[in-house]
Design an enzyme around this catalytic site. Sequence first.
Site, PDB file in Angstrom:
ATOM      1  N   LYS A  78       0.819  -1.214   0.000  1.00  0.00           N
ATOM      2  CA  LYS A  78       0.000   0.000   0.000  1.00  0.00           C
ATOM      3  C   LYS A  78       0.853   1.265   0.000  1.00  0.00           C
ATOM      4  O   LYS A  78       0.536   2.248  -0.673  1.00  0.00           O
ATOM      5  CB  LYS A  78      -0.959  -0.024   1.193  1.00  0.00           C
ATOM      6  CG  LYS A  78      -1.859   1.183   1.313  1.00  0.00           C
ATOM      7  CD  LYS A  78      -2.991   0.913   2.286  1.00  0.00           C
ATOM      8  CE  LYS A  78      -2.501   0.534   3.664  1.00  0.00           C
ATOM      9  NZ  LYS A  78      -1.776   1.660   4.333  1.00  0.00           N
ATOM     10  N   ARG A 154     -10.654   2.545   9.609  1.00  0.00           N
ATOM     11  CA  ARG A 154     -10.396   1.124   9.841  1.00  0.00           C
ATOM     12  C   ARG A 154     -11.586   0.406  10.470  1.00  0.00           C
ATOM     13  O   ARG A 154     -11.500  -0.795  10.723  1.00  0.00           O
ATOM     14  CB  ARG A 154      -9.166   0.954  10.742  1.00  0.00           C
ATOM     15  CG  ARG A 154      -7.886   1.459  10.103  1.00  0.00           C
ATOM     16  CD  ARG A 154      -6.699   1.197  11.006  1.00  0.00           C
ATOM     17  NE  ARG A 154      -5.464   1.646  10.401  1.00  0.00           N
ATOM     18  CZ  ARG A 154      -4.270   1.544  10.972  1.00  0.00           C
ATOM     19  NH1 ARG A 154      -4.172   0.997  12.169  1.00  0.00           N
ATOM     20  NH2 ARG A 154      -3.183   1.980  10.357  1.00  0.00           N
ATOM     21  N   ARG A 189      11.310 -10.881   6.326  1.00  0.00           N
ATOM     22  CA  ARG A 189      11.916  -9.556   6.434  1.00  0.00           C
ATOM     23  C   ARG A 189      12.950  -9.500   7.557  1.00  0.00           C
ATOM     24  O   ARG A 189      12.746 -10.070   8.634  1.00  0.00           O
ATOM     25  CB  ARG A 189      10.848  -8.484   6.680  1.00  0.00           C
ATOM     26  CG  ARG A 189       9.968  -8.249   5.503  1.00  0.00           C
ATOM     27  CD  ARG A 189       9.078  -7.039   5.690  1.00  0.00           C
ATOM     28  NE  ARG A 189       8.166  -7.164   6.815  1.00  0.00           N
ATOM     29  CZ  ARG A 189       6.959  -6.589   6.847  1.00  0.00           C
ATOM     30  NH1 ARG A 189       6.558  -5.862   5.833  1.00  0.00           N
ATOM     31  NH2 ARG A 189       6.183  -6.725   7.894  1.00  0.00           N
ATOM     32  N   ARG A 218      11.809  -8.201  13.437  1.00  0.00           N
ATOM     33  CA  ARG A 218      10.835  -7.566  14.314  1.00  0.00           C
ATOM     34  C   ARG A 218      10.082  -8.645  15.085  1.00  0.00           C
ATOM     35  O   ARG A 218       9.746  -9.706  14.548  1.00  0.00           O
ATOM     36  CB  ARG A 218       9.877  -6.726  13.469  1.00  0.00           C
ATOM     37  CG  ARG A 218       8.845  -5.992  14.282  1.00  0.00           C
ATOM     38  CD  ARG A 218       8.078  -5.013  13.444  1.00  0.00           C
ATOM     39  NE  ARG A 218       6.733  -4.844  13.959  1.00  0.00           N
ATOM     40  CZ  ARG A 218       6.003  -3.743  13.807  1.00  0.00           C
ATOM     41  NH1 ARG A 218       6.493  -2.727  13.145  1.00  0.00           N
ATOM     42  NH2 ARG A 218       4.781  -3.666  14.294  1.00  0.00           N
ATOM     43  N   ARG A 229      -2.778 -10.475  12.869  1.00  0.00           N
ATOM     44  CA  ARG A 229      -2.933  -9.115  12.339  1.00  0.00           C
ATOM     45  C   ARG A 229      -3.793  -9.117  11.079  1.00  0.00           C
ATOM     46  O   ARG A 229      -4.621  -8.221  10.867  1.00  0.00           O
ATOM     47  CB  ARG A 229      -1.560  -8.516  12.052  1.00  0.00           C
ATOM     48  CG  ARG A 229      -0.823  -8.095  13.316  1.00  0.00           C
ATOM     49  CD  ARG A 229       0.671  -8.121  13.145  1.00  0.00           C
ATOM     50  NE  ARG A 229       1.141  -7.262  12.067  1.00  0.00           N
ATOM     51  CZ  ARG A 229       2.381  -7.307  11.575  1.00  0.00           C
ATOM     52  NH1 ARG A 229       3.258  -8.160  12.053  1.00  0.00           N
ATOM     53  NH2 ARG A 229       2.736  -6.483  10.618  1.00  0.00           N
TER      54      ARG A 229
END
Length: 284
Positions: A78, A154, A189, A218, A229
Amino acid sequence: MVVLGTTSPSISCLPSSTQTDYKARRYCSFPQRPRPRPRASRFFCGSPFAPNAIHSPSLSVTNEALNVMISGAPASGKGTQCHLITNKYGLVHIAAGDLLRAEIATGSDNGKRAKQYMEKGQLVPDEIVVMMVKERLLKPDSKENGWLLDGYPRSLSQATALEALGFRPHIFLLLEVSEDVLVERVVGRRLDPVTGKIYHLKYSPPETQEIAARLTQRFDDTEEKVKLRLNTHHQNVESVLSMYKDITVKINGNVSKEEVFAQIDSALTSLIEERKAASGSVAA
């Protein structure tokens, strides 16, 4: 509701240059495979990647500013698409998270109220964030150039609050990426704590063993937490879509960033032309 981009998956996501915080700078890059062009639809107007096309202003075809909302799951690309949209169409990019940090940094009344909740580990109430968004949407540049509201609202309550304040987009863009692709993008990542550069173990590995040895992950970039999530995101999106069902355009986000933007560009170009034609009809 219109669905764009039905080609087979080939993934590419890059960071938005407009974002500076760690979360927004996380990205990965994936190899592309040759594929057929997206099937034609009333929104597909050809590739926007002719020389200089991406830098040419498109809003000159209408006197009224274009207002856009865009939604996408974590790692959907996005941020990259927001950069491409604002670069071509000159819209004001507005992200609620950025507004929140800016308000806190400047010590505004809204920022002070928000900070009190954040210091207690609580979510900032909708009414505070909605007021921040409202004030930003009312600024002259947003009213004159149009706006791109990134990842907000949201929830249905947030969408309803914006609607009550008179803010409704001309189009709601929804980036759709399959869950397995999103999980793969996130789990692989890694961050170089020295340079701040983001790598992907499979698609964008570190250049040297020295860099590889110091990479960190992370804490919530695990498959289990990513899926949680994503589940929250999907629930939120479903509730928001009920408000914008008639103006929603679904974008296939499994393909390369260029192909994703081609779908978005086609939808926005078609919308602008339709509004121009409607304006001309009224004037006549």
